[in-house]
Write an enzyme that holds these catalytic residues in place. Sequence first.
Site, PDB file in Angstrom:
ATOM      1  CD  GLU B  59      32.622 -57.100   9.934  1.00 37.69           C
ATOM      2  OE1 GLU B  59      32.196 -58.280  10.001  1.00 37.69           O
ATOM      3  OE2 GLU B  59      32.034 -56.218   9.298  1.00 37.69           O
ATOM      4  CG  HIS B 128      25.694 -48.535  12.352  1.00 42.52           C
ATOM      5  ND1 HIS B 128      24.862 -49.559  12.710  1.00 42.52           N
ATOM      6  CD2 HIS B 128      26.185 -48.869  11.124  1.00 42.52           C
ATOM      7  CE1 HIS B 128      24.835 -50.466  11.734  1.00 42.52           C
ATOM      8  NE2 HIS B 128      25.619 -50.064  10.767  1.00 42.52           N
TER       9      HIS B 128
END
Lengths: 325, 325, 326, 326
Positions: B59, B128
């Site tokens: 990322e 999440h």
Amino acid sequence: MRTMTFRDALNEAIHEEMARDDRVFLIGEDIATHGGNLAVTKGIPEAFPDRIRETPISEAAIVGIAVGAALAGMRPVAEVMYIDFVTIAMDEVVNQAAKMRYMTGGQASVPMVLRLPCGLARYSAAQHCQALESWFMHVPGLHVVVPSTPRDAKGLFPTAVREPDPVLFLEYKRIYSLEGEVPEAVEPIPLGAADIKREGEDVTVVAVGPMVSKALEAAVLLEDEGIDIEVVDPRSLSPLDVDTLVASARRTGRAIICAEDALMAGCTAEIACAVSERCFTDLAAPVKRLAALDVPVPYSPPLADKVVPSVEQVVQTVKDVMDEG
Amino acid sequence: MRTMTFRDALNEAIHEEMARDDRVFLIGEDIATHGGNLAVTKGIPEAFPDRIRETPISEAAIVGIAVGAALAGMRPVAEVMYIDFVTIAMDEVVNQAAKMRYMTGGQASVPMVLRLPCGLARYSAAQHCQALESWFMHVPGLHVVVPSTPRDAKGLFPTAVREPDPVLFLEYKRIYSLEGEVPEAVEPIPLGAADIKREGEDVTVVAVGPMVSKALEAAVLLEDEGIDIEVVDPRSLSPLDVDTLVASARRTGRAIICAEDALMAGCTAEIACAVSERCFTDLAAPVKRLAALDVPVPYSPPLADKVVPSVEQVVQTVKDVMDEG
Amino acid sequence: MEPAPEQLKEMYRTMWRIRLFEEEANRQQAFGNVQGSFHMYIGEEAVAVGFCAHLRSDDYIVGTHRSHGHFIAKGGRIERMMAELFGREGGICRGKGGSMHVADFSVGMLGANGIVGGGFGPATGAALASQLRGDDRVTVCFFGDGAMQRGTFHEAINIGAIWNLPVIYVCENNQYQQWIPQRRMTKVTSVRDMAPSYGIPGESVDGQDVLAVSEVASRAIDRARTGGGPTLIECVTYRFHGHSPGDLQEYRDKEEVEYWRTERDPIQLLRTYLIERQQLGEDEDAAIRAAATVEIESAVAFAEASAFPPDEEIVTDVYVDAAAAS
Amino acid sequence: MEPAPEQLKEMYRTMWRIRLFEEEANRQQAFGNVQGSFHMYIGEEAVAVGFCAHLRSDDYIVGTHRSHGHFIAKGGRIERMMAELFGREGGICRGKGGSMHVADFSVGMLGANGIVGGGFGPATGAALASQLRGDDRVTVCFFGDGAMQRGTFHEAINIGAIWNLPVIYVCENNQYQQWIPQRRMTKVTSVRDMAPSYGIPGESVDGQDVLAVSEVASRAIDRARTGGGPTLIECVTYRFHGHSPGDLQEYRDKEEVEYWRTERDPIQLLRTYLIERQQLGEDEDAAIRAAATVEIESAVAFAEASAFPPDEEIVTDVYVDAAAAS
Ligand SMILES: Cc1ncc(C[n+]2csc(CCOP(=O)(O)OP(=O)(O)O)c2C)c(N)n1
Ligand SMILES: Cc1ncc(C[n+]2csc(CCOP(=O)(O)OP(=O)(O)O)c2C)c(N)n1
Ligand SMILES: [Mg+2]
Ligand SMILES: [Mg+2]
């Protein structure tokens, strides 16, 4: 009473906590050389050679390792050299340290301290001058501590170390050299206990970190004009001692919230909201925020000097609030 | 008028922007397989095989590469699979993308879009399900966009792509399947333009992202009780269209700010503050915030379902505010 | 050194317990009793089992998003994991974590992780704790081939190496990272080839062969325990199911999946081995499966009997309960 | 292939310009005209110069926190950098960046960086832009030996490798990272040894010998430009000054510093080489220095003549000026 600098008070607190509990250890970059990047860890390598670990330039690992060591029963005190670099370790802070206890249904405990030197200093520009407390206030599971005086640094550090949950310990670099009285022995200061640094009748000035001494200076100037401000230092932003802030604002009927982080969605927004919500019928004027400009910190010294609120701005804002009602 | 889902509207917008400008390309994990992790990039690999780059699980590099490509004249649209993982790339977002223009005195431009699926969905627990808009609001140099309807997604995406500064495009996962009317051609919607989703007289309900449809549902229920709410959608949180919010709150005399991020130091704090500051003498009741609980998102479905504000809570809060004054 | 027959049979039993646990959990997932993210370990059992066979209960492991197998292999309480997947208050995390966050601290299982690559730092930190204390615990850090590309891999292993920490980094190379073949995302042919970047030993082993895994594991764990520092180990393996429920698996050939399922099933491979050497009889084999089946059934019963957590639980465990802690 | 004498002299001249710029800036720092973080490149000039000699003006470079040398070598406007250090509105970043953020986009210098390891992603992204457009630009990513331990090193180089991007990763191994000797923070003896982890070529070169650097650079740049992908290159070098002003340097021996300053000065080494081959005469040498001195003097004059930015500038350049942009 003896006086000492913020830096020395903190250094003394680190020494004492390491002597008290041999699970406490330090981890970070350059912390065992030249007394550490900002000279806070002076003497530790000599006193506790086995409990100070200099790392590579690997901030994500520094914090991740601290999390793991804490999970395994140690009491890490990790340093990220400037708060700006905690951006590299946000997963470790936010998704690991903060949420472990909850995600494991209370099995895990992450008793770690993350020391984060922050704020403007030495004209080091946009990537070395940030103040990011509101990010961490927004993350359930973290504690956020912002000492403003040598005495508070000395009293809050042991609390942070002994806390079973992660504590972000924000050290405004510009107050490392601030002098103040520190008793030989300081009782640990509980988290979530605001401190009234000066009592006053007319306006409540909630001041975070380096804004505390500016507010106290402003108080002296305002006295001459017959305005008597109360200066309240939350000391920890999470937990936030809303009760004390609200009680003060109710009493004075006016409140200003001052901090050195950027205005938009900063810590002043949360504090102002918390006070406004509970003091709606008690206030003669709207709660005002005084914060840094919404800009990256510029290098050019004359510009940089204008980014965070000054004593004069505190004085002026107090007067404005007095005028408003 | 045709109706389509939020997901399809966004997908169409991506197609159109890529067709319009060949500097636009997509970068992210699993975006070219199975239509992408959340099926938003369906058809792109077939239509633009050379402008879609699937990456390793990296990322920090995804965002860093997007920054560099933008500096070199491209228009990257990067995806971080869940907003929770943007924690890994905060340096790239905050210290690089956001500050480049400023630090270089205007030489650099970083025209990139960062797509960030966010919020609760499918009981995927604490790592999440986050909503982190307030972090980005706090960072000067970033734009933060939160579309709430298929039409807004279609209109805001091209604006984001054409913007010369970085835009974080927050996609609440639970509204990907929301259906709504979308004209064949949608004009790009400017940033900083709030939208009154429903006009009303009694209470201004500022609603962010998925709270918009809940507020509209609440409006119907409240109608039966003779309460007429105005639902205002800021659409972008940075820039924030304070004028429209304030005008509405002044007119109704009451305001509630609703969002799905955690309460403390969340986006509702900034919005509530901005309104309170400017409507002090106009309000019959204090501005109220309705936000997620200050907890990591639990997995257990019955618990998870109670974390973010419900339609019933909107209804109740409106009634409370009406009762208060 | 080959494990004793009893030890091998114990591994065989544990692999079955993992397999049956997951098959049942998968059924419960289809019924809707299990929600949320759900990643199956079936096909990879030999890795967790081959390593954990050599760990003490006070050693540590750190898992991944695919950690039911690690949990069971380390001795975690299986019925409490099932209750966790059901989101019940009897769950090992009181229902708050779910599949991606299973942990059993009572046996040193420090947690699965929803963040790919999120475990490298914590595992290295747990090993540092052992070194600082001077105890002789070892930490095993499991991670996927995809996790290898996270920066945390690089940062943490470098520190593990320079400090000579008692930690073993175990790559479960199942050749896919979500829907992407691993070979597209690295130019390295074996994860072992990255060990020289850290100046530590690297090994690569057939992850379907529990004997091979066990041998490599035993050596690395001994080395770590006796001050020899970290090892980077690749176990080449395969996941028999999709990445998560509903995965269309268009990114891989059916034949490939079929090959691994039929020819390279770690349980069948060990079974054949044991039977060929007459270390396992038909009856005993059946008994092992039957016992595991019963265990899983009672785990489901336990889960079903457990209530959902009361609403008040939403706000507990965010911080330590001060009242309880004092 | 050895550079032509004129090219070598050009390198010699550029090294002097860097050296004299920094010596002057250092004086100005002591006077208080230059504030903020300040890291000197003196001793490492051959690296920036050896690479940039082979770059076109439309190629890109990405710098570090120690980037005055990169800026000058790439052809950045020297007087505007001096004004930047002075914090003036004539500064290349209008005074907003300072030493750690010098950039000159007109010559492809995409910026220094206050974040160690912050440049790996952006450099890789600039190279991706070239690949996507199909132009033949090359990007050089300079970084320190300390930066090598950031996760971004690993993530970005892996992607540069699998996509075969036109980027060269150049480690300026000056053997220290702030106050810590590099050898304590890695077990690898040469950064080159990490190249196999990414399946790309690795090289190590004497960073004090501009001829050697130039040769390696030229090869890697050609390879990148013609579709051959990335190279990882270590230049072994030394910083003659402390990490930043006020550095006590107790972490390294005075003799070591002395040795590098006297025996391994890249400028003196090249000078000797040129003189020995009669490619440089005394007069020409003096003229080169004199010209550089004049250039630096006028840079200071330019900086002094420039005003501090007006207060309104605090809030500009946060976002594009919509009025100006339209
Ligand atoms: C930091 C991060 N990025 C992306 C994801 C989404 N994700 C979950 S599992 C997965 C694939 C992981 O691959 P690997 O490490 O090989 O493990 P495997 O699933 O094959 O066991 C991805 C991309 C994530 N959870 N965390
Ligand atoms: C992410 C990050 N961590 C730490 C620092 C503080 N810091 C600035 S320079 C430096 C040393 C860098 O070493 P190296 O990469 O070898 O470059 P050198 O200074 O030797 O040129 C450190 C630790 C920083 N700026 N950024
Ligand atoms: Mg995998
Ligand atoms: Mg160095």
